[in-house]
Scaffold this motif. Structure first.
Motif, PDB file in Angstrom:
ATOM      1  N   PRO A  44       6.084 -40.681  12.435  1.00  0.00           N
ATOM      2  CA  PRO A  44       5.499 -40.096  11.226  1.00  0.00           C
ATOM      3  C   PRO A  44       5.774 -38.596  11.149  1.00  0.00           C
ATOM      4  N   LEU A  45       5.859 -38.104   9.949  1.00  0.00           N
ATOM      5  CA  LEU A  45       6.100 -36.681   9.720  1.00  0.00           C
ATOM      6  C   LEU A  45       4.916 -35.877  10.255  1.00  0.00           C
ATOM      7  N   PRO A  46       5.185 -34.947  11.181  1.00  0.00           N
ATOM      8  CA  PRO A  46       4.088 -34.122  11.706  1.00  0.00           C
ATOM      9  C   PRO A  46       3.638 -33.086  10.677  1.00  0.00           C
ATOM     10  N   TRP A  62      10.567 -34.282  16.483  1.00  0.00           N
ATOM     11  CA  TRP A  62      10.980 -34.374  15.083  1.00  0.00           C
ATOM     12  C   TRP A  62      12.263 -33.566  14.856  1.00  0.00           C
ATOM     13  N   THR A  63      12.333 -32.386  15.429  1.00  0.00           N
ATOM     14  CA  THR A  63      13.525 -31.544  15.287  1.00  0.00           C
ATOM     15  C   THR A  63      14.745 -32.247  15.873  1.00  0.00           C
ATOM     16  N   ALA A  64      14.591 -32.833  17.054  1.00  0.00           N
ATOM     17  CA  ALA A  64      15.696 -33.550  17.697  1.00  0.00           C
ATOM     18  C   ALA A  64      16.129 -34.754  16.862  1.00  0.00           C
ATOM     19  N   ALA A  65      15.144 -35.490  16.346  1.00  0.00           N
ATOM     20  CA  ALA A  65      15.464 -36.658  15.526  1.00  0.00           C
ATOM     21  C   ALA A  65      16.198 -36.239  14.255  1.00  0.00           C
ATOM     22  N   ARG A  66      15.749 -35.183  13.624  1.00  0.00           N
ATOM     23  CA  ARG A  66      16.396 -34.697  12.401  1.00  0.00           C
ATOM     24  C   ARG A  66      17.830 -34.250  12.681  1.00  0.00           C
TER      25      ARG A  66
END
Length: 131
Positions: free
Chosen positions: A70-72, A81-85
């Motif tokens: 989920p979006l933090p 999230w940064t790594a996934a993006r």
């Protein structure tokens, strides 16, 4: 395949509602709808409706949504999230993956003037989501 035959095939398959507004369409619109409808495998559709699995997809009884992160509250401060993006952007730029939201209704979020299913999603052949 002639348009009247395509319409007849859909009616025989119990899917005549696809052409409910046929008489209100302009000739070019009829041509587009008929071309799209001609590509639908009504025999496979009938099997899916009847509960048979002729699709080659296997048992779909226990299919569940894919996991997601989920979006933090602040994505710029979340390392996962940064790594996934970054990974996702790299894969998209390499032409390895693509994703889009499929929700019912019009294609307004896509900036498209028409039903979402008619939005061209393939870059080379311009096939629609329905195709």
């Amino acid at each position: 395949m002639k348009q009247d035959r395509i319409v007849g095939r859909f009616e025989e398959a119990g899917q005549g509602q696809v052409f409910r507004f046929w008489s209100e369409l302009q000739p070019a619109e009829r041509d587009r709808l008929a071309a799209q409808a001609a590509e639908i495998d009504l025999e496979e559709l009938g099997g899916l409706i009847a509960g048979r699995d002729d699709s080659g997809l296997g048992d779909l009884e226990n299919v569940e949504p894919a996991p997601y992160i989920p979006l933090p509250a602040d994505p710029t401060r979340d390392p996962k999230w940064t790594a996934a993006r970054e990974r996702g952007e790299a894969l998209l730029q390499a032409g390895k993956v693509a994703a889009f939201t499929v929700a019912g209704g019009q294609g307004t979020r896509l900036g498209y003037d028409g039903p979402k299913g008619t939005f061209p999603v393939t870059p080379v052949k311009g096939k629609s989501l329905f195709q």
